[in-house]
Design an enzyme around this catalytic site. Sequence first.
Site, mmCIF file in Angstrom:
data_model
loop_
_atom_site.group_PDB
_atom_site.id
_atom_site.type_symbol
_atom_site.label_atom_id
_atom_site.label_comp_id
_atom_site.label_asym_id
_atom_site.label_seq_id
_atom_site.Cartn_x
_atom_site.Cartn_y
_atom_site.Cartn_z
ATOM 1 N N PHE A 29 -5.087 -10.172 -16.584
ATOM 2 C CA PHE A 29 -4.013 -10.383 -17.547
ATOM 3 C C PHE A 29 -2.997 -11.341 -16.943
ATOM 4 O O PHE A 29 -2.971 -11.570 -15.735
ATOM 5 C CB PHE A 29 -3.351 -9.056 -17.943
ATOM 6 N N TYR A 30 -2.215 -11.920 -17.821
ATOM 7 C CA TYR A 30 -1.206 -12.890 -17.416
ATOM 8 C C TYR A 30 0.170 -12.275 -17.564
ATOM 9 O O TYR A 30 0.433 -11.555 -18.528
ATOM 10 C CB TYR A 30 -1.326 -14.157 -18.275
#
Length: 157
Positions: A29-30
């Site tokens: 995930f960012y």
Amino acid sequence: MAKEIERKFLVRDGSWREASETSISFVQFYIAISSERSVRLRISNGRSAKLTLKFGSDLAARDEFEYTVPIADAREMMQFAVGKVIRKTRHHVRHRGYLYEVDVFNDVFDGMVIAELETPDAVPDDMLPPWLGAEVTGDMRYSNASLALNGFPEPVR
């Protein structure tokens, strides 16, 4: 810091599977994404985590920094994810001395299979494996950051 040349391809068929050497399950995930930089967390096989910083707008060659982070911290940071969390299994496949990373996506991206080739040098097209489909290097829709923000891309024609 390491500079890399990265090429990305859709995968034409499953014939690569017979050459798969190993596989790793990822949840990534960012926590920050812009046109010239990204901050990503990736949890591998549920046991280790890395923070990756990428700089530059050229998807084929960017500056990249990676750091190990405690798994508990990575799991806690998931609540700050920008966009969708990406789940995939990465298979390592060798062809003509080059290592390809074939990502089989799950969950919201089920059915998408993308191969990446990261090298310090350019690989001529005639050295590429026959199971590769359309090249999507530089096509922002197929960057993991874009997938997280925008979802499943329209197919390449």
